[in-house]
Enzyme design. Structure first.
Site, PDB file in Angstrom:
ATOM      1  N   SER A 154     -12.417  -1.389  55.009  1.00  0.00           N
ATOM      2  CA  SER A 154     -11.909  -1.619  56.246  1.00  0.00           C
ATOM      3  C   SER A 154     -11.575  -2.930  56.381  1.00  0.00           C
ATOM      4  O   SER A 154     -10.225  -3.224  57.249  1.00  0.00           O
ATOM      5  CB  SER A 154     -12.942  -1.168  57.458  1.00  0.00           C
ATOM      6  OG  SER A 154     -13.103   0.088  57.472  1.00  0.00           O
ATOM      7  N   TYR A 155     -12.247  -3.788  56.111  1.00  0.00           N
ATOM      8  CA  TYR A 155     -11.972  -5.236  56.042  1.00  0.00           C
ATOM      9  C   TYR A 155     -10.648  -5.397  55.373  1.00  0.00           C
ATOM     10  O   TYR A 155      -9.936  -6.348  55.896  1.00  0.00           O
ATOM     11  CB  TYR A 155     -13.208  -6.048  55.643  1.00  0.00           C
ATOM     12  CG  TYR A 155     -13.035  -7.427  55.744  1.00  0.00           C
ATOM     13  CD1 TYR A 155     -13.598  -8.177  56.888  1.00  0.00           C
ATOM     14  CD2 TYR A 155     -12.771  -8.451  54.743  1.00  0.00           C
ATOM     15  CE1 TYR A 155     -13.353  -9.648  57.138  1.00  0.00           C
ATOM     16  CE2 TYR A 155     -12.885  -9.804  54.739  1.00  0.00           C
ATOM     17  CZ  TYR A 155     -13.292 -10.246  55.950  1.00  0.00           C
ATOM     18  OH  TYR A 155     -13.283 -11.613  55.993  1.00  0.00           O
ATOM     19  N   ALA A 156     -10.541  -5.162  54.117  1.00  0.00           N
ATOM     20  CA  ALA A 156      -9.421  -5.417  53.409  1.00  0.00           C
ATOM     21  C   ALA A 156      -8.110  -4.962  53.853  1.00  0.00           C
ATOM     22  O   ALA A 156      -7.176  -5.514  53.922  1.00  0.00           O
ATOM     23  CB  ALA A 156      -9.580  -4.764  52.089  1.00  0.00           C
ATOM     24  N   ALA A 158      -7.363  -4.682  57.097  1.00  0.00           N
ATOM     25  CA  ALA A 158      -6.880  -5.639  58.238  1.00  0.00           C
ATOM     26  C   ALA A 158      -6.436  -6.704  57.619  1.00  0.00           C
ATOM     27  O   ALA A 158      -5.295  -7.487  58.003  1.00  0.00           O
ATOM     28  CB  ALA A 158      -8.093  -5.764  59.243  1.00  0.00           C
ATOM     29  N   LYS A 159      -7.119  -7.536  56.831  1.00  0.00           N
ATOM     30  CA  LYS A 159      -6.729  -8.690  56.292  1.00  0.00           C
ATOM     31  C   LYS A 159      -5.423  -8.571  55.553  1.00  0.00           C
ATOM     32  O   LYS A 159      -4.735  -9.484  55.607  1.00  0.00           O
ATOM     33  CB  LYS A 159      -7.860  -9.208  55.291  1.00  0.00           C
ATOM     34  CG  LYS A 159      -9.071  -9.608  56.114  1.00  0.00           C
ATOM     35  CD  LYS A 159      -9.027 -10.490  57.237  1.00  0.00           C
ATOM     36  CE  LYS A 159     -10.149 -11.059  57.944  1.00  0.00           C
ATOM     37  NZ  LYS A 159      -9.918 -12.121  59.034  1.00  0.00           N
TER      38      LYS A 159
END
Length: 253
Positions: A154-156, A158-159
């Site tokens: 999820s973080y990847a 967004a980033k």
């Protein structure tokens, strides 16, 4: 004289952690600094620390995932200081979860805070940049968005999206003398301290071994100066870039 004397900077999520350190670094260089966040107690602590150092600051209790809240924040900043010169989009939610366990809620929580929040901040600041004939934006990407990271899907998402947003908007706004860049930091944030506390020592050491410098960066003295540079006239000929501020971590991927 400071590199940011007379400039008005807005920072999302400067109530603590990385955002707080960046706010202190910018205040040291003469910027007026305003932040938006959801937790009044943390924002009051931010104000106290900025005041104690003699820096001009304000806070606004709001939510970057809500466009109307961001618009109210930027309006309040402009009402106090007349304009906005610098937009630092630091705020985002965070979690660690394997991809197969990742839920819609996980994705929405991170995407809304990081990507939508950055979009709303940038769009709200643009009229002031346009009027001033200049502006600076610093978004926050990550090594996870560039190269991937286990249990960070999820973080990847967004980033990686923020790096793409940075490149696209930089091209659109270059004609208006607005520079849009991003950093991919390795900083000692609350998320890092939580990871350090909860994970086995060998896991923590394995992560740190991937950073040639051997440790996480200090938000104020390591990460902050890079943001100051990208917010100042020193970076007027740099736009659309994602810059690793990570003690060399990205270089060994």
């Amino acid at each position: 004289m400071g590199k940011l004397d007379g400039k008005v900077a807005v920072i999302s999520g400067a109530g603590y952690g990385l955002g707080r350190g960046i706010a202190l670094a910018m205040g040291k260089e003469g910027a007026k600094v305003a932040t938006i966040g959801r937790t009044r107690e943390k924002l009051e602590d931010f104000q106290k620390e900025m005041d104690a150092r003699g820096y001009d600051a304000m806070y606004f209790v709001g939510d970057v995932t809500k466009r109307e809240s961001v618009n109210e924040f930027i309006d309040a900043v402009a009402a106090k200081w007349g304009t906005v010169d610098i937009d630092i989009n630091n705020a985002m939610a965070y979690n660690m979860r394997s991809f197969i366990e990742t839920t819609d809620e996980d994705i929405d929580k991170i995407f809304d805070s990081a990507v939508r929040g950055s979009v709303y901040m940038m769009q709200a600041c643009y009229p002031y940049f346009k009027k001033n004939g200049s502006g600076k934006v610093v978004n926050f990407s990550s090594i996870a968005g560039q190269y991937g990271m286990v249990d960070h899907s999820s973080y990847a998402i967004a980033k990686a999206g923020l790096s793409g947003l940075t490149r696209a908007v930089a091209l659109e706004w270059a004609k208006d003398n607005i520079q849009v860049n991003a950093i991919a930091p390795a900083g000692a944030t609350p998320a890092w301290f939580k990871f350090e506390k909860e994970q086995p020592k060998e896991v923590v050491q394995a992560f740190l071994s991937q950073i040639p410098a051997g440790h996480m960066g200090d938000p104020e003295t390591d990460i902050g100066p890079a943001v100051v540079f990208l917010s100042s006239a020193d970076s007027n000929w740099i736009t659309s870039r994602t810059i690793f501020v990570d003690g060399g971590q990205g270089a060994i991927r």
